[in-house]
Motif scaffolding. Structure first.
Motif, PDB file in Angstrom:
ATOM      1  N   THR A 178      14.315  17.406  -9.148  1.00  0.00           N
ATOM      2  CA  THR A 178      13.831  16.038  -8.937  1.00  0.00           C
ATOM      3  C   THR A 178      14.350  15.120 -10.041  1.00  0.00           C
ATOM      4  OG1 THR A 178      11.828  16.899  -7.898  1.00  0.00           O
ATOM      5  CG2 THR A 178      11.793  14.595  -8.643  1.00  0.00           C
ATOM      6  N   PRO A 179      15.015  14.023  -9.670  1.00  0.00           N
ATOM      7  CA  PRO A 179      15.495  13.115 -10.712  1.00  0.00           C
ATOM      8  C   PRO A 179      14.352  12.297 -11.301  1.00  0.00           C
ATOM      9  CG  PRO A 179      15.976  12.216  -8.558  1.00  0.00           C
ATOM     10  CD  PRO A 179      15.400  13.585  -8.322  1.00  0.00           C
ATOM     11  N   ARG A 180      14.571  11.783 -12.486  1.00  0.00           N
ATOM     12  CA  ARG A 180      13.629  10.862 -13.103  1.00  0.00           C
ATOM     13  C   ARG A 180      13.943   9.453 -12.627  1.00  0.00           C
ATOM     14  NH1 ARG A 180      12.865   8.561 -18.713  1.00  0.00           N
ATOM     15  NH2 ARG A 180      15.099   8.894 -18.961  1.00  0.00           N
ATOM     16  N   VAL A 181      12.932   8.606 -12.541  1.00  0.00           N
ATOM     17  CA  VAL A 181      13.117   7.221 -12.101  1.00  0.00           C
ATOM     18  C   VAL A 181      12.592   6.284 -13.175  1.00  0.00           C
ATOM     19  CG1 VAL A 181      12.576   5.471 -10.355  1.00  0.00           C
ATOM     20  CG2 VAL A 181      12.926   7.861  -9.673  1.00  0.00           C
ATOM     21  N   VAL A 182      13.423   5.343 -13.605  1.00  0.00           N
ATOM     22  CA  VAL A 182      13.047   4.338 -14.594  1.00  0.00           C
ATOM     23  C   VAL A 182      13.203   2.967 -13.947  1.00  0.00           C
ATOM     24  CG1 VAL A 182      13.633   3.256 -16.799  1.00  0.00           C
ATOM     25  CG2 VAL A 182      13.699   5.757 -16.571  1.00  0.00           C
ATOM     26  N   THR A 183      12.104   2.227 -13.859  1.00  0.00           N
ATOM     27  CA  THR A 183      12.139   0.867 -13.318  1.00  0.00           C
ATOM     28  C   THR A 183      11.922  -0.098 -14.469  1.00  0.00           C
ATOM     29  OG1 THR A 183      11.140   1.693 -11.273  1.00  0.00           O
ATOM     30  CG2 THR A 183      11.166  -0.694 -11.591  1.00  0.00           C
ATOM     31  N   THR A 184      12.835  -1.022 -14.641  1.00  0.00           N
ATOM     32  CA  THR A 184      12.741  -1.917 -15.791  1.00  0.00           C
ATOM     33  C   THR A 184      13.130  -3.337 -15.401  1.00  0.00           C
ATOM     34  OG1 THR A 184      13.598  -2.360 -18.016  1.00  0.00           O
ATOM     35  CG2 THR A 184      15.094  -1.319 -16.471  1.00  0.00           C
ATOM     36  N   ASP A 185      12.483  -4.312 -16.031  1.00  0.00           N
ATOM     37  CA  ASP A 185      12.868  -5.708 -15.820  1.00  0.00           C
ATOM     38  C   ASP A 185      13.648  -6.249 -17.020  1.00  0.00           C
ATOM     39  OD1 ASP A 185      10.869  -5.820 -17.656  1.00  0.00           O
ATOM     40  OD2 ASP A 185       9.528  -7.103 -16.482  1.00  0.00           O
ATOM     41  N   GLU A 186      14.086  -5.323 -17.886  1.00  0.00           N
ATOM     42  CA  GLU A 186      14.909  -5.689 -19.029  1.00  0.00           C
ATOM     43  C   GLU A 186      16.162  -4.807 -19.029  1.00  0.00           C
ATOM     44  OE1 GLU A 186      12.503  -5.154 -22.454  1.00  0.00           O
ATOM     45  OE2 GLU A 186      11.150  -6.821 -21.986  1.00  0.00           O
ATOM     46  N   GLY A 187      17.043  -5.066 -19.983  1.00  0.00           N
ATOM     47  CA  GLY A 187      18.187  -4.192 -20.127  1.00  0.00           C
ATOM     48  C   GLY A 187      17.749  -2.815 -20.588  1.00  0.00           C
ATOM     49  N   VAL A 188      18.561  -1.804 -20.277  1.00  0.00           N
ATOM     50  CA  VAL A 188      18.224  -0.444 -20.645  1.00  0.00           C
ATOM     51  C   VAL A 188      19.482   0.274 -21.116  1.00  0.00           C
ATOM     52  CG1 VAL A 188      18.552   0.417 -18.295  1.00  0.00           C
ATOM     53  CG2 VAL A 188      17.072   1.673 -19.861  1.00  0.00           C
ATOM     54  N   GLN A 189      19.313   1.136 -22.103  1.00  0.00           N
ATOM     55  CA  GLN A 189      20.426   1.936 -22.602  1.00  0.00           C
ATOM     56  C   GLN A 189      20.295   3.343 -22.047  1.00  0.00           C
ATOM     57  OE1 GLN A 189      22.892   0.643 -24.610  1.00  0.00           O
ATOM     58  NE2 GLN A 189      24.003   2.581 -24.392  1.00  0.00           N
ATOM     59  N   SER A 190      21.356   3.850 -21.457  1.00  0.00           N
ATOM     60  CA  SER A 190      21.343   5.199 -20.880  1.00  0.00           C
ATOM     61  C   SER A 190      22.527   5.974 -21.423  1.00  0.00           C
ATOM     62  CB  SER A 190      21.432   5.115 -19.350  1.00  0.00           C
ATOM     63  OG  SER A 190      22.774   4.897 -18.938  1.00  0.00           O
ATOM     64  N   PRO A 191      22.543   7.305 -21.217  1.00  0.00           N
ATOM     65  CA  PRO A 191      23.722   8.088 -21.622  1.00  0.00           C
ATOM     66  C   PRO A 191      24.999   7.643 -20.917  1.00  0.00           C
ATOM     67  CG  PRO A 191      21.865   9.540 -21.198  1.00  0.00           C
ATOM     68  CD  PRO A 191      21.457   8.190 -20.733  1.00  0.00           C
ATOM     69  N   CYS A 192      24.840   6.931 -19.810  1.00  0.00           N
ATOM     70  CA  CYS A 192      26.000   6.427 -19.077  1.00  0.00           C
ATOM     71  C   CYS A 192      26.370   5.004 -19.478  1.00  0.00           C
ATOM     72  CB  CYS A 192      25.729   6.479 -17.578  1.00  0.00           C
ATOM     73  SG  CYS A 192      25.460   8.147 -16.942  1.00  0.00           S
ATOM     74  N   GLY A 193      25.708   4.470 -20.501  1.00  0.00           N
ATOM     75  CA  GLY A 193      26.009   3.127 -20.959  1.00  0.00           C
ATOM     76  C   GLY A 193      24.843   2.178 -20.744  1.00  0.00           C
ATOM     77  N   ALA A 194      25.027   0.953 -21.188  1.00  0.00           N
ATOM     78  CA  ALA A 194      23.976  -0.064 -21.069  1.00  0.00           C
ATOM     79  C   ALA A 194      23.933  -0.604 -19.642  1.00  0.00           C
ATOM     80  CB  ALA A 194      24.222  -1.189 -22.065  1.00  0.00           C
ATOM     81  N   ARG A 195      22.721  -0.935 -19.219  1.00  0.00           N
ATOM     82  CA  ARG A 195      22.536  -1.585 -17.922  1.00  0.00           C
ATOM     83  C   ARG A 195      21.687  -2.823 -18.164  1.00  0.00           C
ATOM     84  NH1 ARG A 195      25.978  -0.628 -13.901  1.00  0.00           N
ATOM     85  NH2 ARG A 195      25.101  -1.073 -11.848  1.00  0.00           N
ATOM     86  N   GLU A 196      22.248  -3.990 -17.873  1.00  0.00           N
ATOM     87  CA  GLU A 196      21.542  -5.243 -18.115  1.00  0.00           C
ATOM     88  C   GLU A 196      20.613  -5.570 -16.950  1.00  0.00           C
ATOM     89  OE1 GLU A 196      21.692  -6.634 -20.955  1.00  0.00           O
ATOM     90  OE2 GLU A 196      23.287  -5.355 -21.724  1.00  0.00           O
ATOM     91  N   TRP A 197      19.643  -6.450 -17.209  1.00  0.00           N
ATOM     92  CA  TRP A 197      18.632  -6.761 -16.208  1.00  0.00           C
ATOM     93  C   TRP A 197      19.226  -7.426 -14.968  1.00  0.00           C
ATOM     94  CZ3 TRP A 197      17.708 -11.567 -14.234  1.00  0.00           C
ATOM     95  CH2 TRP A 197      18.267 -12.646 -14.921  1.00  0.00           C
TER      96      TRP A 197
END
Length: 393
Positions: free
Chosen positions: A220-239
């Motif tokens: 089962t994958p993990r799910v992260v819901t965010t209304d801001e930018g997030v840093q992941s092992p695959c790089g940054a993801r902006e809002w």
């Protein structure tokens, strides 16, 4: 690993496209008969020589029925003569076969190695080759079929880094009807997260039987819901960017504000559709397709090369096809079409025409692959890696 954005807010997608009733889910090598082996005695039966000998038996004129002399038993000399004659014939026959055969012959095979075979082995059947097919004769794009014996114990489930010939593609396997209870929806980050967390086990239930059949890991994958930018092992993801799946931590990152503030989506089905698409990428990550895709893209020179972009389109269109399968499972399990039809309409209206890119496929191809997943609900129908280039353009 995300869906492209929608066109600017304005025209809303149709809520219930026609014709989306879901139908139920849906080789043998020719037997070769070797020619009969040559029989050196074919024109003279193995006992014909003995019959001729019997015709010239010097005692035959003086014996009665059963080889017995009138008034007594067979002569001892006759028995000895018969035994000696039989022995001589046997020895002559063996020597003749050996001299005619010459033992074995040594023949160079096509790959330069030397192999030996009996000179009198049965000849190969007509129009067939005695050599196994080379790798060049085997298609690298044809999906493999499941030929394993179900009675044999299987090893531990493991991911297989493969694309077109991945063992996941078992003909007739589809997502089973899956019941799913979703909470009341709100478009803020908390409401979106509640929807995703409730849908997550439903999607796992829809996919687990297919993963089990192919002996793939179920994670089962993990799910992260965010209304801001997030840093992941695959790089940054902006809002303001779309959602993505990261294989490195097997996590789906959902960008709450992008869908609510930029695209202004209000239908819960549109959010469910995008989540099911990202879950399709998570399936690719579980089974090893995602890893093989990354390797192939690196060999192609990177994601921005023409071949690299084509590989990305194949990955994205497969995730859309997997999304269609998941939506079929939820509809068959009783989820309201108030979710299903807006999800399909939202996803089918996403494509490269809206972005000017070349990494997600055209609107027409995207709609085609979603329909294949939803209407056919057969895992082999989602093998975008074996599709013609025009079908993933």
């Amino acid at each position: 690993m995300s869906q492209p954005p929608w066109p600017p807010p304005g025209d809303q997608p149709p809520q219930q496209p026609p014709g989306w009733d879901v139908p139920p889910p849906h080789g043998q090598w020719p037997q070769q008969h070797p020619q009969p082996q040559h029989n050196p005695w074919s024109q003279q039966g193995p006992w014909s020589a003995h019959e001729q000998w019997a015709q010239h038996d010097p005692w035959s004129a003086r014996t009665g029925p059963g080889g017995r002399r009138p008034g007594g038993g067979p002569r001892p000399g006759m028995i000895v003569a018969l035994v000696l004659a039989t022995t001589c014939l046997f020895v002559v026959g063996v020597v003749g076969v050996f001299l005619a055969g010459g033992g074995t012959d040594t023949t160079a095979s096509s790959d330069g190695s030397e192999t030996s075979r009996p000179q009198h082995a049965p000849p190969p059947p007509p129009n067939t080759s005695t050599q196994p097919p080379s790798s060049a004769e085997t298609s690298s794009t044809a999906p493999s079929s499941d030929t394993s014996d179900p009675s044999e114990p299987r090893g531990e489930p493991r991911a297989v880094p493969a694309l077109a010939d991945h063992p996941l593609y078992i003909s007739g396997n589809g997502a089973p009807a899956t019941s799913c209870q979703l909470p009341p929806f709100a478009p803020d980050a908390a409401g979106q997260d509640a929807l995703y967390q409730a849908a997550l086990p439903c999607l796992m239930d829809a996919w687990e039987p297919m993963l089990d059949d192919a002996n793939m890991p179920v994670q089962t994958p993990r799910v992260v819901t965010t209304d801001e930018g997030v840093q992941s092992p695959c790089g940054a993801r902006e809002w303001h960017e779309t959602a993505m799946y990261c294989r490195s931590d097997h996590t789906i990152y959902m960008s709450a504000r992008y869908y609510s503030d930029i695209e202004r989506r209000t239908e819960p089905g549109a959010y469910l559709g995008q989540f099911a698409h990202e879950f399709g990428h998570a399936v690719q990550g579980m089974v090893g397709i995602n890893a093989a895709f990354g390797d192939a893209q690196a060999r192609a020179g990177g994601p921005e090369t023409p071949r690299g972009l084509e590989l990305t389109r194949r990955s994205e269109l497969q995730a859309s096809c997997f999304e269609g399968m998941a939506l079929a499972a939820l509809q068959n399990g009783g989820l309201s079409n108030d979710y299903i039809f807006p999800a399909l309409a939202d996803s089918k209206d996403r494509g490269d025409e809206h972005t000017g890119g070349q990494d997600h496929g055209s609107l027409a191809n995207n709609a085609t692959w979603i329909d294949r997943g939803f209407l056919d609900n057969d895992i082999t129908r989602c093998n975008t890696w074996a599709a013609a280039p025009d079908d993933v353009g």
